[in-house]
Design a protein around this motif. Structure first.
Motif, PDB file in Angstrom:
ATOM      1  N   LEU A  45       0.839  -1.202   0.000  1.00  0.00           N
ATOM      2  CA  LEU A  45       0.000   0.000   0.000  1.00  0.00           C
ATOM      3  C   LEU A  45       0.875   1.255   0.000  1.00  0.00           C
ATOM      4  N   GLY A  46       1.942   1.228   0.784  1.00  0.00           N
ATOM      5  CA  GLY A  46       2.853   2.355   0.850  1.00  0.00           C
ATOM      6  C   GLY A  46       3.584   2.613  -0.459  1.00  0.00           C
ATOM      7  N   GLU A  47       3.707   1.585  -1.275  1.00  0.00           N
ATOM      8  CA  GLU A  47       4.358   1.719  -2.574  1.00  0.00           C
ATOM      9  C   GLU A  47       3.380   2.101  -3.676  1.00  0.00           C
ATOM     10  N   GLY A  48       2.107   2.295  -3.300  1.00  0.00           N
ATOM     11  CA  GLY A  48       1.120   2.771  -4.268  1.00  0.00           C
ATOM     12  C   GLY A  48       0.220   1.715  -4.868  1.00  0.00           C
ATOM     13  N   VAL A  49       0.293   0.482  -4.406  1.00  0.00           N
ATOM     14  CA  VAL A  49      -0.597  -0.562  -4.917  1.00  0.00           C
ATOM     15  C   VAL A  49      -1.964  -0.366  -4.275  1.00  0.00           C
ATOM     16  N   GLU A  50      -3.008  -0.372  -5.095  1.00  0.00           N
ATOM     17  CA  GLU A  50      -4.365  -0.177  -4.578  1.00  0.00           C
ATOM     18  C   GLU A  50      -4.842  -1.430  -3.834  1.00  0.00           C
ATOM     19  N   ALA A  51      -5.658  -1.207  -2.809  1.00  0.00           N
ATOM     20  CA  ALA A  51      -6.116  -2.299  -1.945  1.00  0.00           C
ATOM     21  C   ALA A  51      -6.858  -3.386  -2.721  1.00  0.00           C
ATOM     22  N   ASP A  52      -7.694  -3.013  -3.687  1.00  0.00           N
ATOM     23  CA  ASP A  52      -8.437  -4.036  -4.427  1.00  0.00           C
ATOM     24  C   ASP A  52      -7.508  -4.866  -5.317  1.00  0.00           C
ATOM     25  N   VAL A  53      -6.448  -4.257  -5.846  1.00  0.00           N
ATOM     26  CA  VAL A  53      -5.466  -5.012  -6.631  1.00  0.00           C
ATOM     27  C   VAL A  53      -4.719  -5.980  -5.713  1.00  0.00           C
ATOM     28  N   LEU A  54      -4.346  -5.501  -4.544  1.00  0.00           N
ATOM     29  CA  LEU A  54      -3.684  -6.350  -3.556  1.00  0.00           C
ATOM     30  C   LEU A  54      -4.569  -7.532  -3.181  1.00  0.00           C
ATOM     31  N   ALA A  55      -5.824  -7.261  -2.908  1.00  0.00           N
ATOM     32  CA  ALA A  55      -6.750  -8.308  -2.473  1.00  0.00           C
ATOM     33  C   ALA A  55      -6.924  -9.385  -3.535  1.00  0.00           C
ATOM     34  N   THR A  56      -7.165  -8.987  -4.767  1.00  0.00           N
ATOM     35  CA  THR A  56      -7.368  -9.998  -5.813  1.00  0.00           C
ATOM     36  C   THR A  56      -6.082 -10.770  -6.086  1.00  0.00           C
ATOM     37  N   THR A  57      -4.941 -10.104  -5.978  1.00  0.00           N
ATOM     38  CA  THR A  57      -3.662 -10.782  -6.168  1.00  0.00           C
ATOM     39  C   THR A  57      -3.398 -11.769  -5.036  1.00  0.00           C
ATOM     40  N   ALA A  58      -3.735 -11.376  -3.815  1.00  0.00           N
ATOM     41  CA  ALA A  58      -3.552 -12.267  -2.664  1.00  0.00           C
ATOM     42  C   ALA A  58      -4.450 -13.499  -2.779  1.00  0.00           C
ATOM     43  N   ILE A  59      -5.681 -13.295  -3.199  1.00  0.00           N
ATOM     44  CA  ILE A  59      -6.603 -14.424  -3.383  1.00  0.00           C
ATOM     45  C   ILE A  59      -6.068 -15.355  -4.465  1.00  0.00           C
ATOM     46  N   PHE A  60      -5.591 -14.782  -5.574  1.00  0.00           N
ATOM     47  CA  PHE A  60      -5.013 -15.594  -6.649  1.00  0.00           C
ATOM     48  C   PHE A  60      -3.830 -16.411  -6.135  1.00  0.00           C
ATOM     49  N   ALA A  61      -2.925 -15.756  -5.407  1.00  0.00           N
ATOM     50  CA  ALA A  61      -1.735 -16.443  -4.888  1.00  0.00           C
ATOM     51  C   ALA A  61      -2.133 -17.575  -3.937  1.00  0.00           C
ATOM     52  N   ALA A  62      -3.087 -17.290  -3.052  1.00  0.00           N
ATOM     53  CA  ALA A  62      -3.525 -18.305  -2.089  1.00  0.00           C
ATOM     54  C   ALA A  62      -4.173 -19.492  -2.797  1.00  0.00           C
ATOM     55  N   LEU A  63      -5.081 -19.223  -3.713  1.00  0.00           N
ATOM     56  CA  LEU A  63      -5.759 -20.311  -4.415  1.00  0.00           C
ATOM     57  C   LEU A  63      -4.789 -21.108  -5.277  1.00  0.00           C
ATOM     58  N   SER A  64      -3.843 -20.436  -5.918  1.00  0.00           N
ATOM     59  CA  SER A  64      -2.842 -21.134  -6.731  1.00  0.00           C
ATOM     60  C   SER A  64      -2.018 -22.091  -5.880  1.00  0.00           C
ATOM     61  N   ASP A  65      -1.594 -21.618  -4.711  1.00  0.00           N
ATOM     62  CA  ASP A  65      -0.825 -22.470  -3.797  1.00  0.00           C
ATOM     63  C   ASP A  65      -1.658 -23.664  -3.332  1.00  0.00           C
ATOM     64  N   MET A  66      -2.920 -23.396  -3.011  1.00  0.00           N
ATOM     65  CA  MET A  66      -3.789 -24.469  -2.537  1.00  0.00           C
ATOM     66  C   MET A  66      -4.048 -25.496  -3.635  1.00  0.00           C
ATOM     67  N   VAL A  67      -4.244 -25.038  -4.871  1.00  0.00           N
ATOM     68  CA  VAL A  67      -4.457 -25.962  -5.990  1.00  0.00           C
ATOM     69  C   VAL A  67      -3.225 -26.838  -6.175  1.00  0.00           C
ATOM     70  N   GLU A  68      -2.059 -26.233  -6.063  1.00  0.00           N
ATOM     71  CA  GLU A  68      -0.821 -27.009  -6.200  1.00  0.00           C
ATOM     72  C   GLU A  68      -0.715 -28.063  -5.101  1.00  0.00           C
ATOM     73  N   ALA A  69      -1.124 -27.712  -3.898  1.00  0.00           N
ATOM     74  CA  ALA A  69      -1.000 -28.635  -2.767  1.00  0.00           C
ATOM     75  C   ALA A  69      -2.112 -29.684  -2.719  1.00  0.00           C
ATOM     76  N   TYR A  70      -3.355 -29.284  -3.027  1.00  0.00           N
ATOM     77  CA  TYR A  70      -4.504 -30.157  -2.800  1.00  0.00           C
ATOM     78  C   TYR A  70      -5.254 -30.565  -4.065  1.00  0.00           C
ATOM     79  N   GLY A  71      -4.996 -29.893  -5.175  1.00  0.00           N
ATOM     80  CA  GLY A  71      -5.687 -30.201  -6.422  1.00  0.00           C
ATOM     81  C   GLY A  71      -6.890 -29.305  -6.644  1.00  0.00           C
TER      82      GLY A  71
END
Length: 98
Positions: A45-71
């Protein structure tokens, strides 16, 4: 120093920098993980990334990791229940509990 209290159970094994290297409980892992994520979130946020961009990116990263681990099927099944959990306020930080 830890050497002064060899019988004290509050001191676990230390690494060369003096950090406790005892395995973390699941609760401690969740606390550490959340704090690290919140720190990174604040930094982005301090570097200028908007909260909604951060949120969708975090969800993508989390789901990608989970898919890799659990299918894909297991993660899709878990995601099916998210709508009800959101509606029940599980993810609302400022909700009022009765």
């Amino acid at each position: 120093m830890a050497e002064d209290f060899p019988g004290d159970a509050t001191f676990g094994p230390l690494d060369e920098d003096g950090y406790d290297v005892s395995p973390l409980t699941e609760s401690e892992q969740r606390r550490v993980a959340l704090q690290n994520i919140l720190d990174a979130w604040d930094e982005a946020l301090g570097e200028g990334v908007e909260a909604d961009v951060l949120a969708t990116t975090a969800i993508f990263a989390a789901l990608s990791d989970m898919v890799e681990a659990y299918g894909e099927d297991a993660v899709a099944e878990m995601a099916n229940g998210l709508a009800d959990r959101v509606r029940q306020g599980e993810f609302s930080l400022n909700r009022v509990l009765n």
